[in-house]
Write a protein that holds these residues in place. Structure first.
Motif, PDB file in Angstrom:
ATOM      1  N   PRO A  31       8.528  -0.281  -6.315  1.00 47.47           N
ATOM      2  CA  PRO A  31       8.773   1.016  -5.651  1.00 47.47           C
ATOM      3  C   PRO A  31       8.351   2.209  -6.499  1.00 47.47           C
ATOM      4  O   PRO A  31       7.858   3.211  -5.973  1.00 47.47           O
ATOM      5  CB  PRO A  31      10.290   1.010  -5.419  1.00 47.47           C
ATOM      6  CG  PRO A  31      10.689  -0.434  -5.430  1.00 47.47           C
ATOM      7  CD  PRO A  31       9.771  -1.076  -6.425  1.00 47.47           C
ATOM      8  N   ILE A  32       8.538   2.101  -7.831  1.00 46.26           N
ATOM      9  CA  ILE A  32       8.141   3.212  -8.719  1.00 46.26           C
ATOM     10  C   ILE A  32       6.623   3.300  -8.752  1.00 46.26           C
ATOM     11  O   ILE A  32       6.043   4.398  -8.721  1.00 46.26           O
ATOM     12  CB  ILE A  32       8.719   3.007 -10.135  1.00 46.26           C
ATOM     13  CG1 ILE A  32      10.229   2.807 -10.082  1.00 46.26           C
ATOM     14  CG2 ILE A  32       8.377   4.210 -11.032  1.00 46.26           C
ATOM     15  CD1 ILE A  32      10.856   2.389 -11.406  1.00 46.26           C
ATOM     16  N   GLU A  33       5.966   2.158  -8.808  1.00 54.78           N
ATOM     17  CA  GLU A  33       4.494   2.130  -8.813  1.00 54.78           C
ATOM     18  C   GLU A  33       3.933   2.762  -7.542  1.00 54.78           C
ATOM     19  O   GLU A  33       2.945   3.503  -7.588  1.00 54.78           O
ATOM     20  CB  GLU A  33       4.005   0.685  -8.959  1.00 54.78           C
ATOM     21  CG  GLU A  33       4.236   0.126 -10.351  1.00 54.78           C
ATOM     22  CD  GLU A  33       4.070  -1.383 -10.450  1.00 54.78           C
ATOM     23  OE1 GLU A  33       4.115  -1.905 -11.579  1.00 54.78           O
ATOM     24  OE2 GLU A  33       3.914  -2.034  -9.402  1.00 54.78           O
ATOM     25  N   ASN A  34       4.553   2.481  -6.412  1.00 51.50           N
ATOM     26  CA  ASN A  34       4.071   3.060  -5.154  1.00 51.50           C
ATOM     27  C   ASN A  34       4.201   4.576  -5.148  1.00 51.50           C
ATOM     28  O   ASN A  34       3.348   5.276  -4.595  1.00 51.50           O
ATOM     29  CB  ASN A  34       4.831   2.461  -3.969  1.00 51.50           C
ATOM     30  CG  ASN A  34       4.241   1.135  -3.533  1.00 51.50           C
ATOM     31  OD1 ASN A  34       3.085   0.834  -3.843  1.00 51.50           O
ATOM     32  ND2 ASN A  34       5.014   0.332  -2.843  1.00 51.50           N
ATOM     33  N   ARG A  35       5.251   5.090  -5.760  1.00 45.80           N
ATOM     34  CA  ARG A  35       5.410   6.555  -5.843  1.00 45.80           C
ATOM     35  C   ARG A  35       4.322   7.169  -6.723  1.00 45.80           C
ATOM     36  O   ARG A  35       3.769   8.217  -6.414  1.00 45.80           O
ATOM     37  CB  ARG A  35       6.802   6.903  -6.388  1.00 45.80           C
ATOM     38  CG  ARG A  35       7.941   6.641  -5.392  1.00 45.80           C
ATOM     39  CD  ARG A  35       9.287   7.044  -5.989  1.00 45.80           C
ATOM     40  NE  ARG A  35      10.349   6.990  -4.996  1.00 45.80           N
ATOM     41  CZ  ARG A  35      11.108   5.918  -4.767  1.00 45.80           C
ATOM     42  NH1 ARG A  35      10.909   4.809  -5.479  1.00 45.80           N
ATOM     43  NH2 ARG A  35      12.049   5.957  -3.847  1.00 45.80           N
ATOM     44  N   VAL A  70       8.483  12.114  -9.717  1.00 45.89           N
ATOM     45  CA  VAL A  70       8.910  10.731  -9.459  1.00 45.89           C
ATOM     46  C   VAL A  70      10.324  10.512  -9.979  1.00 45.89           C
ATOM     47  O   VAL A  70      11.152   9.877  -9.315  1.00 45.89           O
ATOM     48  CB  VAL A  70       7.925   9.728 -10.103  1.00 45.89           C
ATOM     49  CG1 VAL A  70       8.516   8.316 -10.102  1.00 45.89           C
ATOM     50  CG2 VAL A  70       6.598   9.733  -9.353  1.00 45.89           C
ATOM     51  N   ASN A  71      10.619  11.061 -11.154  1.00 51.04           N
ATOM     52  CA  ASN A  71      11.952  10.876 -11.739  1.00 51.04           C
ATOM     53  C   ASN A  71      13.065  11.493 -10.901  1.00 51.04           C
ATOM     54  O   ASN A  71      14.217  11.057 -10.962  1.00 51.04           O
ATOM     55  CB  ASN A  71      11.992  11.436 -13.163  1.00 51.04           C
ATOM     56  CG  ASN A  71      11.302  10.518 -14.154  1.00 51.04           C
ATOM     57  OD1 ASN A  71      10.981   9.381 -13.839  1.00 51.04           O
ATOM     58  ND2 ASN A  71      11.051  11.016 -15.362  1.00 51.04           N
ATOM     59  N   LEU A  97       0.861  -1.182   0.000  1.00 50.22           N
ATOM     60  CA  LEU A  97       0.000   0.000   0.000  1.00 50.22           C
ATOM     61  C   LEU A  97       0.896   1.231   0.000  1.00 50.22           C
ATOM     62  O   LEU A  97       1.865   1.300   0.773  1.00 50.22           O
ATOM     63  CB  LEU A  97      -0.895   0.000   1.239  1.00 50.22           C
ATOM     64  CG  LEU A  97      -1.921   1.124   1.387  1.00 50.22           C
ATOM     65  CD1 LEU A  97      -2.898   1.131   0.222  1.00 50.22           C
ATOM     66  CD2 LEU A  97      -2.691   0.983   2.692  1.00 50.22           C
ATOM     67  N   ALA A  98       0.597   2.179  -0.862  1.00 53.90           N
ATOM     68  CA  ALA A  98       1.424   3.380  -0.977  1.00 53.90           C
ATOM     69  C   ALA A  98       1.529   4.098   0.369  1.00 53.90           C
ATOM     70  O   ALA A  98       0.547   4.229   1.100  1.00 53.90           O
ATOM     71  CB  ALA A  98       0.840   4.313  -2.030  1.00 53.90           C
ATOM     72  N   GLY A  99       2.726   4.575   0.675  1.00 56.59           N
ATOM     73  CA  GLY A  99       2.966   5.251   1.950  1.00 56.59           C
ATOM     74  C   GLY A  99       2.066   6.447   2.176  1.00 56.59           C
ATOM     75  O   GLY A  99       1.622   6.707   3.293  1.00 56.59           O
TER      76      GLY A  99
END
Length: 555
Positions: A438-442, A496-497, A316-318
């Motif tokens: 990790p990228i998806e969560n961001r 994100v980048n 779950l995203a932070g």
């Protein structure tokens, strides 16, 4: 009572005597009506069904299937199968006919309980003619023997049948995000250890109330709802349907509540649809209003009585976790697998850390392999895969640790962080490896996104495919809104980048109009994204997307 070394049937017999007249399960039957089951009634009906199953003279330890949405009869069926000396084989209530056929044949099921289902017509052709079927009161129309007729006809099984701790209790077929589902063999000891340990960690007692709505065919719900209620002796309520979910929540007023990331995000988006984040932030800064707003939001979600809320099945995203915690709901993430009956790690109240799935549960050993893979071992770990010794050998290390397939790291307090999945890691054309999770969560921090899939194997840079939140999609006809949304996604890519390594930076995001659902096989029955299905669906379009050289693409 001390539940150490007590097996599931021991607990059934205990509550039958200790709480015979106490309410255990509340089952909606439509039009706002419910049927209530005391412990005494539930065990009596299970005993009667066990008598019937014994009358069939099946071979000892026969496999008996169970396909139904969650309901009181699901749980009574599980007990009856065990009392009769057999092995339960749950099937997800959303499977297609081919998968139903595969599971029933692979497990060699002799009997199938057909329960509450939305699309029985889609799956019934998958049931072999040799399988005897039994229906529940809430089953779709059929000509099978019925539960009520059977329990009226057969006397209750008088003996307290005991099963050995190391006997096979159930075969749980994985939800199958790739390939054919595997049959995870779990013993009574596995189930007992997980249920007993989970209750002790979370300090759960007999006065709790819980709503059961995630698939009981999945170990997450089976461990923390069916088995946990059996070991603690607390009340269960069942959801009738998606349309009545709010009423079901109000009826249950759960003190414990579990969900999966996709639903936590949906609940949040539902709130923000009525009360935008900027307005919410302003109201939460006003001391007098702060508590009232938090209470009103939690009450609207049916969570105002919840003292413990959990999320599992996927990360779950932070930002979402922090959003709920800011409302006063300490949402705890946990981690587990079918292969260890969902008993592995959990964030403890007061010790949680955003982005981490918590500490090892009692009796669980955890280590990280030289390749970064999370390895776990406990008495809850499966016996192996049914009829697949080779896959079983591959899944265990020489010293008996379960290979989870997840990559992770452990902090100084022993809390585990999952940083990716070994099978999901892909290589770009530059030879660099990328873990998409990790990228998806961001990306999921953007409140207009419901699901996302980061891909890009053999491309110069990765990209993301996005499905918009349900409440956002109808607004896309407004050109102004669409341009505003596109600008926010372009900004999201830039932000994100900045947080990832150069080789992980996104070339673009594509917003697709297709809906990813269980019905079209984009999601597993537990709402996990089937990455291979998503990638296959858009593979032919990827080169065109790169050729556009745009940060945001509408598909």
């Amino acid at each position: 009572m001390d539940t150490t070394n007590k097996l599931p049937l021991d607990m059934v017999y205990h509550w039958e005597g200790a709480k015979a007249n106490s309410l255990y399960m509340t089952q909606p039957i439509g039009d706002g009506k419910v049927v209530e089951y005391t412990w005494g009634r539930a065990v009596d009906e299970a005993r009667r069904m066990a008598s019937y199953l014994k009358s069939l003279n099946l071979a000892d330890k026969s496999r008996i299937g169970l396909i139904s949405k969650n309901c009181a009869h699901w749980i009574m069926t599980d007990w009856a199968i065990w009392m009769a000396g057999h092995i339960s084989v749950p099937l997800y209530p959303t499977l297609n006919a081919d998968t139903v056929n595969y599971v029933l044949n692979h497990a060699e099921c002799d009997v199938l309980f057909v329960g509450k289902l939305d699309d029985w017509d889609m799956m019934k052709s998958g049931v072999p003619e040799s399988v005897r079927c039994i229906s529940y009161p809430l089953s779709p129309s059929n000509d099978f023997e019925t539960w009520d007729d059977i329990v009226a006809k057969y006397p209750p099984l008088e003996e307290n049948v005991q099963r050995d701790a190391d006997e096979l209790a159930t075969i749980v077929y994985t939800s199958g995000s790739t390939g054919k589902p595997k049959g995870v063999m779990l013993s009574f000891r596995n189930m007992a250890f997980a249920a007993d340990g989970g209750l002790k960690v979370l300090q759960v007692g007999s006065n709790e109330r819980m709503l059961s709505y995630l698939p009981l065919a999945h170990v997450f719900e089976r461990t923390f709802v069916e088995l946990a209620s059996l070991y603690a002796g607390y009340q269960l309520f069942f959801a009738e349907s998606l349309d009545t979910f709010v009423e079901d929540m109000k009826r249950a007023q759960p003190t414990l509540f579990l969900s999966v990331p996709r639903l936590w995000v949906k609940f949040q988006q539902g709130v923000l649809h009525k009360l935008p984040q900027k307005k919410l932030d302003k109201l939460l800064k006003i001391p007098v209003v702060n508590k009232l707003i938090k209470k009103k939001i939690l009450k609207g979600l049916g969570l105002d009585k919840a003292k413990l809320a959990g999320s599992g099945s996927a990360p779950l995203a932070g930002d979402v976790l922090d959003w709920y915690r800011n409302l006063g709901l300490e949402l705890l993430e946990g981690y587990g697998m079918s292969e260890n009956f969902a008993y592995s790690h959990i964030n403890k109240p007061g010790r949680s850390r955003t982005g981490y799935v918590g500490e090892s549960m009692p009796g669980v050993e955890t280590k990280i392999s030289p390749e970064g893979e999370i390895l776990v071992k406990s008495p809850a770990t499966m016996m192996g895969y049914y009829k697949d010794e080779e896959k079983t050998r591959e899944t265990f290390t020489d010293d008996g640790f379960l290979r989870t397939g997840d990559i992770g790291e452990i902090d100084e307090l022993g809390r585990l962080k999952i940083t990716g999945r070994m099978k999901e890691i892909f290589k770009t054309s530059k030879g660099k490896y990328i873990a998409p999770a990790p990228i998806e969560n961001r990306l999921m921090a953007h409140q207009s996104i419901e699901m996302v899939c980061v891909s890009g194997a053999n491309q110069t840079q990765p990209f993301a495919i996005i499905q918009l939140a349900e409440g956002i999609r109808p607004k896309l006809t407004d050109e102004g809104f669409r341009k505003e949304l596109e600008a926010s996604f372009a900004e999201l890519v830039v932000n994100v980048n900045k947080t990832v390594d150069p080789h992980e930076q996104l070339a673009f995001v594509t917003i697709v109009s297709d809906e990813w659902s269980i019905g079209n096989s984009f999601l597993t029955p537990t709402m996990k994204l089937k990455r291979n299905v998503v990638e296959d669906a858009y593979e032919s379009k990827v080169n065109d997307w790169y050729a556009k050289r745009q940060k945001v693409i509408w598909q």
